[in-house]
Design a protein around this motif. Structure first.
Motif, PDB file in Angstrom:
ATOM      1  N   ASP A 182      16.269  52.405  17.796  1.00  0.00           N
ATOM      2  CA  ASP A 182      17.378  51.448  18.636  1.00  0.00           C
ATOM      3  C   ASP A 182      17.098  51.724  20.164  1.00  0.00           C
ATOM      4  O   ASP A 182      16.978  50.988  20.996  1.00  0.00           O
ATOM      5  CB  ASP A 182      18.622  51.794  18.260  1.00  0.00           C
TER       6      ASP A 182
ATOM      7  N   LEU B   1      14.130  49.792  21.370  1.00  0.00           N
ATOM      8  CA  LEU B   1      14.535  48.332  21.673  1.00  0.00           C
ATOM      9  C   LEU B   1      15.231  48.063  22.643  1.00  0.00           C
ATOM     10  O   LEU B   1      15.151  47.319  23.479  1.00  0.00           O
ATOM     11  CB  LEU B   1      14.885  47.902  20.269  1.00  0.00           C
ATOM     12  N   ARG B   2      16.132  48.914  22.878  1.00  0.00           N
ATOM     13  CA  ARG B   2      17.309  48.847  23.908  1.00  0.00           C
ATOM     14  C   ARG B   2      16.527  49.346  25.508  1.00  0.00           C
ATOM     15  O   ARG B   2      17.395  48.914  26.313  1.00  0.00           O
ATOM     16  CB  ARG B   2      18.697  49.636  23.730  1.00  0.00           C
TER      17      ARG B   2
ATOM     18  N   VAL C 216       7.311  48.229  18.416  1.00  0.00           N
ATOM     19  CA  VAL C 216       8.080  46.979  18.666  1.00  0.00           C
ATOM     20  C   VAL C 216       7.554  45.820  17.890  1.00  0.00           C
ATOM     21  O   VAL C 216       8.252  45.100  17.641  1.00  0.00           O
ATOM     22  CB  VAL C 216       8.047  46.754  20.423  1.00  0.00           C
TER      23      VAL C 216
ATOM     24  N   THR D   7       8.716  46.119  14.536  1.00  0.00           N
ATOM     25  CA  THR D   7      10.032  45.871  14.544  1.00  0.00           C
ATOM     26  C   THR D   7      10.466  44.478  14.653  1.00  0.00           C
ATOM     27  O   THR D   7      11.097  43.777  13.592  1.00  0.00           O
ATOM     28  CB  THR D   7      10.877  46.555  15.470  1.00  0.00           C
TER      29      THR D   7
ATOM     30  N   SER E  61      11.717  42.063  11.410  1.00  0.00           N
ATOM     31  CA  SER E  61      13.143  41.402  11.367  1.00  0.00           C
ATOM     32  C   SER E  61      12.935  40.295  11.088  1.00  0.00           C
ATOM     33  O   SER E  61      14.134  39.603  10.585  1.00  0.00           O
ATOM     34  CB  SER E  61      13.608  41.881  12.807  1.00  0.00           C
ATOM     35  N   LEU E  62      11.913  39.592  11.094  1.00  0.00           N
ATOM     36  CA  LEU E  62      11.814  38.168  10.815  1.00  0.00           C
ATOM     37  C   LEU E  62      11.339  38.122   9.444  1.00  0.00           C
ATOM     38  O   LEU E  62      10.932  36.913   9.112  1.00  0.00           O
ATOM     39  CB  LEU E  62      10.668  37.438  11.622  1.00  0.00           C
TER      40      LEU E  62
ATOM     41  N   LEU F 119       4.698  35.939  18.263  1.00  0.00           N
ATOM     42  CA  LEU F 119       5.938  36.458  19.008  1.00  0.00           C
ATOM     43  C   LEU F 119       5.983  37.783  19.018  1.00  0.00           C
ATOM     44  O   LEU F 119       6.393  38.546  20.216  1.00  0.00           O
ATOM     45  CB  LEU F 119       6.897  35.789  18.237  1.00  0.00           C
TER      46      LEU F 119
ATOM     47  N   LEU G 166       6.098  40.022  22.691  1.00  0.00           N
ATOM     48  CA  LEU G 166       7.152  40.769  23.174  1.00  0.00           C
ATOM     49  C   LEU G 166       6.708  42.495  23.311  1.00  0.00           C
ATOM     50  O   LEU G 166       7.202  42.852  24.298  1.00  0.00           O
ATOM     51  CB  LEU G 166       8.213  40.822  22.047  1.00  0.00           C
TER      52      LEU G 166
ATOM     53  N   LEU H 121       6.656  44.351  27.145  1.00  0.00           N
ATOM     54  CA  LEU H 121       7.007  45.642  27.217  1.00  0.00           C
ATOM     55  C   LEU H 121       6.376  46.578  27.717  1.00  0.00           C
ATOM     56  O   LEU H 121       6.615  47.496  28.658  1.00  0.00           O
ATOM     57  CB  LEU H 121       7.683  46.261  25.760  1.00  0.00           C
TER      58      LEU H 121
ATOM     59  N   PRO I 100      18.831  40.096  11.363  1.00  0.00           N
ATOM     60  CA  PRO I 100      18.030  41.014  11.827  1.00  0.00           C
ATOM     61  C   PRO I 100      17.294  40.626  13.163  1.00  0.00           C
ATOM     62  O   PRO I 100      17.254  41.386  13.900  1.00  0.00           O
ATOM     63  CB  PRO I 100      17.008  41.424  10.543  1.00  0.00           C
ATOM     64  N   ALA I 101      16.539  39.494  12.922  1.00  0.00           N
ATOM     65  CA  ALA I 101      15.700  39.073  14.069  1.00  0.00           C
ATOM     66  C   ALA I 101      16.208  39.053  15.295  1.00  0.00           C
ATOM     67  O   ALA I 101      16.176  39.342  16.394  1.00  0.00           O
ATOM     68  CB  ALA I 101      14.861  37.942  13.659  1.00  0.00           C
TER      69      ALA I 101
ATOM     70  N   ALA J 142      18.272  43.423  21.528  1.00  0.00           N
ATOM     71  CA  ALA J 142      17.981  44.512  22.026  1.00  0.00           C
ATOM     72  C   ALA J 142      16.807  44.739  22.867  1.00  0.00           C
ATOM     73  O   ALA J 142      16.854  45.419  23.911  1.00  0.00           O
ATOM     74  CB  ALA J 142      17.887  45.559  20.816  1.00  0.00           C
ATOM     75  N   LEU J 143      15.785  43.934  22.606  1.00  0.00           N
ATOM     76  CA  LEU J 143      14.466  43.752  23.465  1.00  0.00           C
ATOM     77  C   LEU J 143      14.978  43.328  24.968  1.00  0.00           C
ATOM     78  O   LEU J 143      14.231  43.817  25.863  1.00  0.00           O
ATOM     79  CB  LEU J 143      13.548  43.118  22.858  1.00  0.00           C
TER      80      LEU J 143
END
Lengths: 263, 185
Positions: A10, A13-14, A110, A113, A117-118, A145, A149, A153, B34-35, B41-42
């Motif tokens: 986390d 990601l943050r 990343v 993740t 998440s998708l 995608l 992303l 980063l 979730p996505a 967060a990103l």
């Protein structure tokens, strides 16, 4: 430290580590464990298509894809890491071996993740669709995608990184996984993306661009030899398909089929 | 919705409907969350996520309340239409759904504005949410058919036969239409 530390993921990601990927807080073990797990989760979701679209469901696709995705990510890292390190070193980027490795692991995590998440969405569409072309394009879009992303980063982290001697304290301050740090890191990178990039890091971003093309090529080629991931409903199960065709050719063909131009 | 062409044999359809409409909204949201968290967060606004989540669940709740409030009207139309009026009932039920969605969306936009005022990065994220939610919701609704139940078809929880992709279907319809227009000028 735990292998699967939620805080590590986390925090990444943050943007707690956005400014500087060098920090010892970057828990390599946790990042490695997360990217393997999350890539496997996405692979599992990919395999769902083999449960709905074939005449008799074949669960081996689930296993195959769940095992192949982590291999793909780790393999692409292994193949391209030496060139990344050498490129950056030649362009005077003050990053140690450990820092470059950390940055790469962070980007891969990343990516894993985002796609994982998708994953539930892919799983749902896979279970409720018969169209191989649609599922293929959906997955290409999702991986695109995720890649975008992850690359963003890395580019931000690199553009933030000044030359060793003129390092402002803010960027070099050890980022803590707290909300406030995440915010400053994010706003700092935001301001950078708004103003034109400094002349100094732009060369680095340029060399990174070259490397990313290389990485994308290696990634797609590796993915190509690891096929099948989704499994065409009419093709029987095989672990590997061997050498034939190419990635670009197939994507264009699927697009053509979906638009009804060719078959 | 399932009160159309009511007769005792069609009672299961009503029970199915009671499960399926909540499932439509709930499952769509669960698949997308979730996505959406990862993207938040990103983008650096992960700490606002509890607020964002409240906004999203609020939207679901408003739609549910609106649909429930409009339910007597729907039931009246469905019960007073002859079985031959299946298409009219389909249209009516779609309009009710659309109405509920539009009213709820308006409230959503107002609440979203407060969130965007705190941090402008929410704007793009919430737009993306709407697209993602609609993308999944359309396929979910298609998969969970029938909601009303054609009077000619036997009663099932889901349409029998293999599941199908709504977008491929839509594309086929347009391709067919295009083909007919272009083929027979």
């Amino acid at each position: 430290m735990k292998w699967l530390s939620w805080k590590a993921l986390d925090g990444l990601l943050r943007g707690a580590t956005k400014g500087d990927s060098s920090q010892s807080q970057l828990d390599f073990r946790a990042l490695l464990a997360w990217q393997v797990l999350l890539a496997a989760v996405y692979g599992l979701c990919l395999g769902f298509f083999a449960l709905s679209a074939r005449e008799s469901p074949d669960a081996r696709f689930l296993l195959g894809a769940a095992a192949k995705l982590p291999v793909l990510i780790l393999g692409a890292t292994l193949v391209t890491f030496p060139s990344l390190y050498v490129f950056l070193a030649l362009f005077d980027v003050p990053l140690s071996f450990r820092q470059v490795l950390g940055g790469m692991l962070a980007a891969n995590t990343v990516f894993a993740t985002v796609i994982a998440s998708l994953g539930p969405i892919v799983g749902f569409f896979s279970l409720s669709s018969q169209s191989y072309a649609f599922i293929l394009l959906l997955n290409v879009a999702i991986c695109g995608l995720g890649g975008f992303l992850a690359m963003r980063l890395v580019v931000k982290a690199l553009a933030d990184k000044p030359k060793a001697e003129s390092a402002p304290a803010r960027v070099n301050a050890p980022p803590l996984p707290t909300e406030s740090t995440g915010e400053t890191a994010a706003s700092a990178s935001d301001s950078i993306s708004k103003t034109s990039p400094l002349p100094q890091p732009s060369g680095r971003v340029g060399i990174l661009g070259v490397w990313m093309v290389l990485y994308a090529f290696v990634g797609t080629q590796l993915a190509w030899i690891l096929r099948p991931f989704i499994g065409h409903p009419e093709a029987p199960f095989v672990w590997f398909r061997g050498k034939s065709g190419s990635f670009v050719d197939t994507v264009l063909r699927a697009l053509g089929e979906y638009l009804g131009i060719s078959r | 919705m399932a009160t159309f062409a009511f007769e005792p044999a069609r009672t299961p359809l009503m029970l199915y409907g009671m499960v399926k409409v909540p499932l439509l909204f709930g499952a769509t949201m669960l698949l997308a969350i979730p996505a959406f968290y990862v993207l938040n967060a990103l983008r650096g606004v992960g700490q606002d996520f509890p607020r964002v989540l409240r906004l999203l669940t609020d939207y679901q709740l408003v739609v549910a309340v609106l649909l429930a409030a409009l339910a007597p009207v729907t039931a009246l139309v469905n019960l007073t239409t002859a079985a031959s009026g299946y298409q009219a009932v389909q249209l009516w039920n779609s309009i009710i759904f659309l109405l509920a969605a539009i009213i709820a969306q308006q409230r959503f936009t107002r609440q979203a504005r407060a969130l965007i005022a705190v941090d402008g990065r929410h704007r793009l994220l919430l737009r993306f949410w709407t697209v993602l939610y609609a993308f999944i919701g359309i396929q979910m609704a298609w998969t969970l058919r029938p909601f009303i139940g054609s009077p000619d078809q036997s009663i099932h929880f889901l349409r029998p036969g293999p599941l199908d992709n709504a977008y491929v279907k839509i594309f086929e319809i347009f391709a067919d239409l295009g083909g007919r227009v272009l083929g027979n000028p």
